[in-house]
Motif scaffolding. Structure first.
Motif, mmCIF file in Angstrom:
data_model
loop_
_atom_site.group_PDB
_atom_site.id
_atom_site.type_symbol
_atom_site.label_atom_id
_atom_site.label_comp_id
_atom_site.label_asym_id
_atom_site.label_seq_id
_atom_site.Cartn_x
_atom_site.Cartn_y
_atom_site.Cartn_z
ATOM 1 N N LEU A 1 3.262 -0.414 -5.445
ATOM 2 C CA LEU A 1 2.429 -1.049 -4.419
ATOM 3 C C LEU A 1 2.363 -0.212 -3.149
ATOM 4 N N ASP A 2 3.377 0.663 -2.948
ATOM 5 C CA ASP A 2 3.336 1.572 -1.797
ATOM 6 C C ASP A 2 2.176 2.556 -1.908
ATOM 7 N N LEU A 3 1.650 2.750 -3.129
ATOM 8 C CA LEU A 3 0.473 3.610 -3.294
ATOM 9 C C LEU A 3 -0.673 3.148 -2.406
ATOM 10 N N LEU A 4 -0.742 1.817 -2.211
ATOM 11 C CA LEU A 4 -1.853 1.262 -1.430
ATOM 12 C C LEU A 4 -1.770 1.653 0.038
ATOM 13 N N HIS A 5 -0.595 2.062 0.495
ATOM 14 C CA HIS A 5 -0.398 2.394 1.902
ATOM 15 C C HIS A 5 -0.352 3.904 2.157
ATOM 16 N N ASN A 6 -0.538 4.705 1.108
ATOM 17 C CA ASN A 6 -0.475 6.155 1.241
ATOM 18 C C ASN A 6 -1.815 6.746 0.829
ATOM 19 N N ALA A 7 -2.557 7.253 1.817
ATOM 20 C CA ALA A 7 -3.910 7.769 1.549
ATOM 21 C C ALA A 7 -3.889 8.970 0.628
ATOM 22 N N ASP A 8 -2.813 9.761 0.637
ATOM 23 C CA ASP A 8 -2.746 10.975 -0.187
ATOM 24 C C ASP A 8 -2.309 10.692 -1.614
ATOM 25 N N ALA A 9 -1.674 9.537 -1.850
ATOM 26 C CA ALA A 9 -1.119 9.229 -3.170
ATOM 27 C C ALA A 9 -2.210 8.785 -4.129
ATOM 28 N N ASP A 10 -2.066 9.220 -5.400
ATOM 29 C CA ASP A 10 -3.058 8.858 -6.412
ATOM 30 C C ASP A 10 -2.448 8.014 -7.531
ATOM 31 N N TYR A 11 -1.215 8.370 -7.928
ATOM 32 C CA TYR A 11 -0.616 7.591 -9.005
ATOM 33 C C TYR A 11 0.906 7.702 -8.954
ATOM 34 N N LEU A 12 1.554 6.796 -9.715
ATOM 35 C CA LEU A 12 3.009 6.756 -9.823
ATOM 36 C C LEU A 12 3.384 7.076 -11.261
ATOM 37 N N LYS B 1 1.277 9.490 -20.016
ATOM 38 C CA LYS B 1 1.055 8.069 -20.265
ATOM 39 C C LYS B 1 2.080 7.188 -19.549
ATOM 40 N N ARG B 2 2.964 7.833 -18.789
ATOM 41 C CA ARG B 2 3.948 7.057 -18.029
ATOM 42 C C ARG B 2 3.483 6.874 -16.588
ATOM 43 N N THR B 3 2.195 6.745 -16.389
ATOM 44 C CA THR B 3 1.643 6.682 -15.029
ATOM 45 C C THR B 3 0.926 5.362 -14.772
ATOM 46 N N ILE B 4 0.903 5.007 -13.496
ATOM 47 C CA ILE B 4 0.143 3.843 -13.006
ATOM 48 C C ILE B 4 -0.642 4.338 -11.800
ATOM 49 N N SER B 5 -1.935 4.225 -11.859
ATOM 50 C CA SER B 5 -2.769 4.784 -10.794
ATOM 51 C C SER B 5 -3.067 3.758 -9.712
ATOM 52 N N LYS B 6 -3.398 4.268 -8.550
ATOM 53 C CA LYS B 6 -3.808 3.389 -7.451
ATOM 54 C C LYS B 6 -5.059 2.609 -7.847
ATOM 55 N N ALA B 7 -5.967 3.283 -8.570
ATOM 56 C CA ALA B 7 -7.210 2.625 -8.985
ATOM 57 C C ALA B 7 -6.909 1.431 -9.895
ATOM 58 N N GLU B 8 -5.932 1.596 -10.809
ATOM 59 C CA GLU B 8 -5.561 0.487 -11.696
ATOM 60 C C GLU B 8 -5.049 -0.710 -10.893
ATOM 61 N N ILE B 9 -4.213 -0.424 -9.903
ATOM 62 C CA ILE B 9 -3.653 -1.507 -9.102
ATOM 63 C C ILE B 9 -4.745 -2.209 -8.314
ATOM 64 N N LEU B 10 -5.680 -1.447 -7.764
ATOM 65 C CA LEU B 10 -6.780 -2.064 -7.023
ATOM 66 C C LEU B 10 -7.629 -2.940 -7.928
ATOM 67 N N ARG B 11 -7.883 -2.475 -9.151
ATOM 68 C CA ARG B 11 -8.664 -3.297 -10.086
ATOM 69 C C ARG B 11 -7.914 -4.571 -10.442
ATOM 70 N N LEU B 12 -6.592 -4.434 -10.578
ATOM 71 C CA LEU B 12 -5.779 -5.602 -10.888
ATOM 72 C C LEU B 12 -5.872 -6.635 -9.765
ATOM 73 N N LEU B 13 -5.825 -6.177 -8.523
ATOM 74 C CA LEU B 13 -5.886 -7.091 -7.386
ATOM 75 C C LEU B 13 -7.266 -7.708 -7.220
ATOM 76 N N GLU B 14 -8.299 -6.956 -7.589
ATOM 77 C CA GLU B 14 -9.664 -7.441 -7.401
ATOM 78 C C GLU B 14 -10.101 -8.396 -8.492
ATOM 79 N N SER B 15 -9.353 -8.444 -9.603
ATOM 80 C CA SER B 15 -9.722 -9.332 -10.704
ATOM 81 C C SER B 15 -9.653 -10.776 -10.234
#
Length: 841
Positions: A22-33, A200-214
């Motif tokens: 969730l910290d990805l959402l607060h870091n403009a440079d971060a793309d994925y975990l 395949k061990r990654t979670i992207s910021k885009a995925e998290i945003l889509r999850l929140l927007e659902s």
């Protein structure tokens, strides 16, 4: 690490990875975990869109009984140093929910200095340990100790997600959607962390945003079911029970032996109230009850009132379910669970929360108890009066209290706690020494164990406040802290300020505010302390803990009260201007620390009259003529206005002893005299402690005089069943009137508190035996005390309720021969002793 420890470690790692995602959402440079880096050194990597490593983290769990030391931390830094050169722009965090030991804190201080450009300390440590590190890499490393554990981390994620949800219709939807999102996020982390392919061990910021927007038209819910209940029961059964078992007992006389455990009482329709002073083991009783009941297939959901949000009882229950095992329960699940009559809801700390949320909780409980099908309910807290006030007046209750430790139980604790390394005889000697030091406080399991530790360390026998003082100093020594008095004062000031709002807890934000204010206060007084140092000492000594829903509190409420008393003692915080029952523990600690001066004596005699007996034990003042006027002033508060103050004479005999004579010939500070001069008909006693002690003795004499009335006549022998029923009914009616009559005659200060402290005193009978018997007096009868008993139900001939629903059993003759006034006096006396927190009358 294996079994439970391994599972707990993985849970902590996954929860902290969710926070970092969730910290990805607060870091403009971060793309994925990425979870589980390829190097087996890092548990989570935050990576930019260009593929650069921004932040690396290692998550390690540690049991509360252990700390991190130099050797372990240096080993982790060496591992990081070996790969850091490949990632010149990244930072590294060693994250643990454990505490740092003294050498561990030196490592953290060395890293702090290295980030400021001075790598001297960390280099010296590495050289001494024959470790190879790269100073520029180490300058990008940090240690985060005492981070929130699994439950607190998940709660943090829920709050973060709720704050980011778009298009939310209300709080219920926000709770449901955030819970669903956290479950999905954990599913990703657990599932992907085991994939052999790093990509395949990654979670992207885009995925998290889509999850929140659902925004589903239908939010998937976790329904309450037998399968879920079984899952929770299995989880409770796996928990480790305490090293010794605490029992409890109903406050009504003559309990059946089956009532030793609170879960037996909760099987009835009555609401169970469990009360007792700080440290008497209430929370332990509840935890053990939850464990025992689970082995019988009965689910007890234990929650804390501090986590209650007004008008959200279902959410509180969901939190209790998730505390057993995080199953993604939320308010809808909690509301369904509240309808299950086979479940028991236990709410701890009810009397310790402020009045406004307590009133709101009472309204929620009123609605719950009015439904046709609902959970059994038990409430726990220090103040029995406040517990009873939360419930509707017509609700029947069973009031229980933890059973004080006796010598046998204390010896068992010692023998079990040392795995049999000490024999029964030596355990008996140790227990006796602590009992002499602590007196009635040895009934307190926590104080008793602290006392044993202090004795084992050669710190001697002492009183409860000194036990806490020694215990805190031992904690400081174990963790390498000096100047404990400054830390003690700072934390004490924070808890004294919280006490002004009738709390011993707050969230992290307010805690930092309290510590900041305390640090400023201490610095203004000439000390040198920072907010960070106070916070660090609290967490790393284990004295301050963070519980569910980001609640900060002391290791035990009694420590908060002791620390607040320290702030009062050092004049850092003002005494409460009009103390209430919630303040009694703090005032008792203050009396033990400083004795009882005129200002404390005045507060107690005015606002907490029934606390005078226990507080006056610590009064030790130099005699002077002003004692007489002060004694009279205390009695003006304690005695009814209609009661004439008796003459009180302070005088000295030929041996120089100071005596007080009550109801004699003279009044005042007399000086050298004789018993014949002051009045041999008066009551004379030693008066060496102080005016509050004298006033308390007079108070006791007057109370005893009012309570001591003529005996009521015995009832005649009943010839028939109907006469027996009439006579038992009359006994119940007369007792109902006799208790208020005594209270009216008492009319003393504190009578309102006394009335609330008295439990049910309307007696109900279950009459057995042969109705046609010629010996009606020998017929067996069961009895219990209830509120709001209809006249038609005073004497029952039969009942479907189990035997343990009744407080005791006797013969009809025992009531016909029993003095009614004695029974009423016993009820009032028990309530007075309960308020006095000692057997006084």
């Amino acid at each position: 690490m294996s079994g439970v420890d391994a599972a707990a470690g993985f849970a902590f790692q996954h929860a902290r990875a969710a926070v970092m995602a969730l910290d990805l959402l607060h870091n403009a440079d971060a793309d994925y975990l990425r979870v589980e880096a390829a190097n087996d050194i890092v548990d989570a990597e935050m990576i930019s869109s260009s593929g650069a490593l921004l932040r690396a983290a290692q998550f390690k769990r540690r049991d509360v009984n252990y700390t991190w030391g130099e050797a372990e931390l240096v080993a982790e830094l060496v591992r990081w140093s070996a790969i850091a050169g490949n990632h010149p722009g990244s930072t590294y965090e060693f994250v643990t929910d454990g505490r740092l030991g003294p050498t561990g804190r030196k490592i953290r201080e060395a890293l702090d200095a290295a980030r400021q450009g001075d790598a001297t300390l960390i280099t010296e440590i590495a050289t001494r340990k024959n470790a190879t590190i790269e100073p520029t890499a180490i300058a990008r490393a940090s240690i985060a100790a005492d981070t929130p554990g699994f439950t607190e981390s998940i709660t943090y994620c829920l709050k973060q997600i709720e704050a980011h949800l778009p298009n939310v219709s209300g709080s219920v939807e926000a709770e449901e959607r955030s819970t669903q999102a956290v479950l999905e996020l954990l599913f990703w982390i657990v599932g992907r962390s085991g994939d052999p392919d790093p990509s395949k061990r990654t979670i992207s910021k885009a995925e998290i945003l889509r999850l929140l927007e659902s925004n589903f038209e239908y939010v998937r819910t976790l329904t309450w079911s037998q399968a879920l209940k079984r899952q929770l029961l299995d989880s409770v059964v796996r928990t480790t029970p305490g090293s010794f078992e605490l029992t409890c007992r109903p406050t009504a006389s003559g309990p059946d032996s089956d009532w030793n455990f609170i879960e037996n009482a909760t099987r009835r329709n009555d609401v169970v109230l469990l009360s007792g002073p700080t440290g008497t083991g209430k929370s332990t009783v509840l935890s053990q009850a939850q464990s025992r009941a689970a082995t019988q297939g009965e689910l007890l959901i234990a929650v804390n009132a501090e986590d209650y949000v007004e008008n959200r009882l279902g959410s509180l229950v969901a939190h209790g379910l998730n505390s057993i095992e995080f199953v993604g329960a939320y308010s809808a699940t909690g509301i369904e669970a509240l309808k299950d009559p086979t479940v028991t809801l236990i709410i701890d700390g009810v009397s310790e929360i402020p009045k406004q949320p307590r009133d709101a909780l009472g309204e929620d409980l009123r609605q719950l108890l009015a439904t046709d099908s609902h959970v059994s309910v038990a409430l726990a807290g220090r103040d029995a009066i406040a517990l009873r006030a939360v419930l509707p007046r017509g609700v029947s209750v069973i009031h229980m209290q933890p059973v004080p430790l006796n010598r046998t139980a204390r010896k068992k604790i010692l023998v079990n706690g040392t795995s049999g390394r000490i024999d029964s005889s030596f355990a008996n000697q140790l227990a006796a020494r602590v009992e002499r030091a602590l007196r009635s406080a040895a009934d307190n399991p926590q104080l008793f164990l602290m006392g044993i530790r202090m004795l084992s360390q050669g710190l001697g026998d002492t009183d409860p406040a000194m036990m806490y003082s020694n215990h805190l100093r031992a904690l400081a020594d174990d963790n390498g802290y000096t100047e404990i008095s400054i830390y003690e004062a700072g934390l004490g000031l924070a808890f004294a300020n919280l006490a002004t709002t009738h709390r011993r807890y707050c969230d992290s934000f307010e805690w930092n505010q309290q510590l900041s204010a305390a640090a400023n206060n201490l610095n203004d007084a000439g000390h040198s302390i920072t907010t960070g140092e106070l916070r660090e000492f609290g967490f790393e000594s284990g004295l301050i803990v963070r519980s569910g829903r980001d609640t900060i509190r002391s290791l035990h409420d009694s420590f908060a009260d002791y620390l607040a008393a320290i702030a009062y003692k050092r004049r850092l915080a003002a005494l409460p201007p009009s103390p209430k029952s919630d303040d009694t523990a703090r005032l008792k600690f203050l009396a033990e620390l400083t004795g009882v001066d005129a200002s404390l004596a005045e507060l107690v005699s005015v606002y907490l009259p029934f606390l005078c007996p226990s507080i006056s034990q610590y009064e030790s003042r130099d005699p002077e003529p002003g004692w007489h006027d002060e004694t009279c002033r205390h009695l003006s508060h304690l005695l009814p206005n209609r009661t004439a103050r008796p003459r009180i004479a302070y005088w000295t005999d030929t041996t120089g002893r100071l005596l007080a004579t009550v109801g004699g010939n003279v009044d005042g500070w007399i000086g050298p005299s004789t018993i014949d001069d002051v009045g041999a008909d008066g009551r004379t006693f030693l008066a060496s402690n102080g005016p509050l002690t004298t006033a308390t003795n007079v108070y006791k004499l007057e109370l005893s005089r009012v309570l001591d009335r003529e005996k009521s006549p015995n009832s005649p022998v009943p010839p028939t069943d109907s006469v027996t029923i009439d006579m038992l009914t009359s006994y119940s009616d007369d007792l109902l009137q006799a208790v208020p009559d005594i209270l009216h005659r008492v009319g003393f200060s504190g009578t309102e508190d006394l009335l609330r402290a008295i439990g049910p005193y309307r007696i109900q009978f279950l009459l057995g035996g042969d109705p046609s018997s010629s010996d009606q007096r020998s017929r067996p009868v069961r009895y219990r005390y209830l509120d709001h008993l209809p006249n038609a139900s005073i004497v029952l001939g039969e009942s479907d309720e189990p035997g343990d629903a009744w407080s005791g059993s006797a013969r009809v003759d025992s009531f016909l021969r029993r003095d009614l006034n004695d029974s009423a006096r016993a009820i009032v006396t028990e309530a007075i002793n309960s308020l006095a927190e000692m057997k006084w009358l």
